[in-house]
Scaffold this active site. Sequence first.
Site, PDB file in Angstrom:
ATOM      1  N   GLU A 148      83.882 161.963 -11.879  1.00 24.06           N
ATOM      2  CA  GLU A 148      84.847 161.661 -10.840  1.00 24.06           C
ATOM      3  C   GLU A 148      85.991 160.814 -11.394  1.00 24.06           C
ATOM      4  O   GLU A 148      85.781 159.924 -12.223  1.00 24.06           O
ATOM      5  CB  GLU A 148      84.164 160.935  -9.677  1.00 24.06           C
ATOM      6  CG  GLU A 148      83.160 161.824  -8.963  1.00 24.06           C
ATOM      7  CD  GLU A 148      82.602 161.197  -7.705  1.00 24.06           C
ATOM      8  OE1 GLU A 148      82.040 161.947  -6.895  1.00 24.06           O
ATOM      9  OE2 GLU A 148      82.727 159.980  -7.517  1.00 24.06           O
TER      10      GLU A 148
ATOM     11  N   CYS B  17      91.691 155.521 -11.990  1.00 19.94           N
ATOM     12  CA  CYS B  17      90.391 155.028 -12.442  1.00 19.94           C
ATOM     13  C   CYS B  17      89.693 156.168 -13.174  1.00 19.94           C
ATOM     14  O   CYS B  17      89.360 157.193 -12.570  1.00 19.94           O
ATOM     15  CB  CYS B  17      89.578 154.548 -11.245  1.00 19.94           C
ATOM     16  SG  CYS B  17      87.987 153.825 -11.677  1.00 19.94           S
TER      17      CYS B  17
ATOM     18  N   CYS C 261      75.457 156.736 -16.360  1.00 23.75           N
ATOM     19  CA  CYS C 261      75.475 155.463 -17.067  1.00 23.75           C
ATOM     20  C   CYS C 261      74.034 155.012 -17.289  1.00 23.75           C
ATOM     21  O   CYS C 261      73.188 155.148 -16.400  1.00 23.75           O
ATOM     22  CB  CYS C 261      76.238 154.412 -16.258  1.00 23.75           C
ATOM     23  SG  CYS C 261      76.413 152.814 -17.105  1.00 23.75           S
TER      24      CYS C 261
ATOM     25  N   CYS D  69      73.075 148.958 -13.432  1.00 26.23           N
ATOM     26  CA  CYS D  69      73.421 147.778 -12.639  1.00 26.23           C
ATOM     27  C   CYS D  69      73.077 148.049 -11.177  1.00 26.23           C
ATOM     28  O   CYS D  69      73.402 149.111 -10.638  1.00 26.23           O
ATOM     29  CB  CYS D  69      74.906 147.457 -12.785  1.00 26.23           C
ATOM     30  SG  CYS D  69      75.388 147.022 -14.477  1.00 26.23           S
TER      31      CYS D  69
ATOM     32  N   CYS E 113      75.666 149.434  -8.399  1.00 21.13           N
ATOM     33  CA  CYS E 113      76.514 150.579  -8.747  1.00 21.13           C
ATOM     34  C   CYS E 113      75.735 151.881  -8.620  1.00 21.13           C
ATOM     35  O   CYS E 113      74.686 152.052  -9.255  1.00 21.13           O
ATOM     36  CB  CYS E 113      77.048 150.406 -10.166  1.00 21.13           C
ATOM     37  SG  CYS E 113      78.128 151.747 -10.704  1.00 21.13           S
TER      38      CYS E 113
ATOM     39  N   SER F 198      87.217 148.092 -18.829  1.00 18.40           N
ATOM     40  CA  SER F 198      86.239 147.263 -18.124  1.00 18.40           C
ATOM     41  C   SER F 198      84.859 147.462 -18.730  1.00 18.40           C
ATOM     42  O   SER F 198      84.404 148.593 -18.903  1.00 18.40           O
ATOM     43  CB  SER F 198      86.214 147.642 -16.637  1.00 18.40           C
ATOM     44  OG  SER F 198      85.197 146.934 -15.958  1.00 18.40           O
TER      45      SER F 198
ATOM     46  N   HIS G 275      79.703 139.048 -12.399  1.00 14.60           N
ATOM     47  CA  HIS G 275      78.858 139.191 -11.210  1.00 14.60           C
ATOM     48  C   HIS G 275      77.813 138.108 -10.994  1.00 14.60           C
ATOM     49  O   HIS G 275      77.087 138.151  -9.996  1.00 14.60           O
ATOM     50  CB  HIS G 275      78.170 140.558 -11.194  1.00 14.60           C
ATOM     51  CG  HIS G 275      79.103 141.701 -11.417  1.00 14.60           C
ATOM     52  ND1 HIS G 275      80.269 141.853 -10.698  1.00 14.60           N
ATOM     53  CD2 HIS G 275      79.062 142.738 -12.308  1.00 14.60           C
ATOM     54  CE1 HIS G 275      80.900 142.936 -11.116  1.00 14.60           C
ATOM     55  NE2 HIS G 275      80.195 143.485 -12.092  1.00 14.60           N
TER      56      HIS G 275
ATOM     57  N   ASN H  85      80.524 147.677  -2.019  1.00 16.87           N
ATOM     58  CA  ASN H  85      80.622 148.936  -1.291  1.00 16.87           C
ATOM     59  C   ASN H  85      79.244 149.592  -1.247  1.00 16.87           C
ATOM     60  O   ASN H  85      78.732 150.032  -2.281  1.00 16.87           O
ATOM     61  CB  ASN H  85      81.633 149.857  -1.974  1.00 16.87           C
ATOM     62  CG  ASN H  85      83.027 149.268  -1.958  1.00 16.87           C
ATOM     63  OD1 ASN H  85      83.595 149.026  -0.903  1.00 16.87           O
ATOM     64  ND2 ASN H  85      83.584 149.007  -3.139  1.00 16.87           N
TER      65      ASN H  85
ATOM     66  N   CYS I 187      84.974 151.129  -5.510  1.00 15.06           N
ATOM     67  CA  CYS I 187      84.291 150.562  -6.668  1.00 15.06           C
ATOM     68  C   CYS I 187      82.778 150.573  -6.460  1.00 15.06           C
ATOM     69  O   CYS I 187      82.277 150.098  -5.444  1.00 15.06           O
ATOM     70  CB  CYS I 187      84.780 149.131  -6.889  1.00 15.06           C
ATOM     71  SG  CYS I 187      84.064 148.329  -8.326  1.00 15.06           S
TER      72      CYS I 187
END
Length: 375
Positions: free
Chosen positions: A106, A119, A126, A130, A133, A210, A234, A309, A352
């Site tokens: 995406e 983005c 991944c 985390c 996410c 990032s 975080h 989110n 995010c």
Amino acid sequence: MTSTAATEAHPRTDSGRVNLLGLDAAGLDGLLQELNEKPFRSKQLRQWLHQRRVFDFDAMTDLAKGFRSKLVDLAELRVPTPIFDRESNDGTRKWLLALEGGQAVETVYIPERGRGTLCVSSQVGCALDCGFCSTGKQGFNRNLTAAEIIGQLHYATQALEDEGRDRRVTNVVMMGMGEPLANFRNVVAATNLMVDPYAWGLSRRRVTLSTVGLVPALYRLRDVSNISLAVSLHAPNDALRDEIVPINRKYPLRELLPACEHYLGNTPHHCIYWEYVMLDGVNDSDAQARELAALLRDIPSKINLIPFNPFPGTRYEASPRERIQRFADILQNAGFITTTRRTRGQDIDGACGQLVGQVINRRNQGKRGTQSATA
């Protein structure tokens, strides 16, 4: 060197050809040397490919016919293709882009007054898992090639031009799917092209990588890059960060912070951007804000607070707006430039931390399910 030998020295697509879009200046220089071509052809090619976005070798009229013939034999120019294209009520636009091998990533475009931020993803999935996410819940599939990374910028730029609304990409953030520093070589090549004056020509202030903090790669990055750096922090201490960002167990804060400071001299803003997702009752107390201020007091910093989110299956909830403001006030009173990220694209799962979660379901439904989900 023959065309076959040249392709063996560079990454090949499933067609057996070299996708020239993924070669930065150093990569093209190497290819030209193998082909016994003059070095100045590298600059010409980068201008044709990334500034003019001409994908027909015969149309590259200032290249010698013999050289163009070599390129036709060994190379191709391929960008990702869209599976779906969705636009949020707030103008955010998200594409699911198909890659080789049936994979997809995406890419999200965020329009703002006077700028447009793209983005970009660096991996399919991944491996870092985390907790806040949804991408990490997919697991890890593979790294993107440099051509697939820069191809997202190519595709988005053309799509925005085609829509005719005078929207364009002014900023790129490597904050999409994946951990960029876990795909070091390809991400560096792609970001090199983004800031190359003979390619995309973006200011290095407008290209941001990032990372959650892969310490050895951070030290390597200083030798090959000078773009902006954002670090997903975080948590203000190791015990909490171990829970939220599991890679912290391998690279704790006592190792991460010096690695960030090592890169500091290369950042165009002369500071590190710290990303801090706000999780209700987890990392958002007044005491944790003061602890964060103490942790970063000796590092030139800007802190970006990110409202969480939600996505299906998460155990976290978003901090209330008042709590986020209180947290920001404490940091600002401690002398830190602190911003709260505006949530964009939440209604299309483009915000995010939301990338992939719904896409997995669509992809697993097969062709018929994907079509119905994108209609």
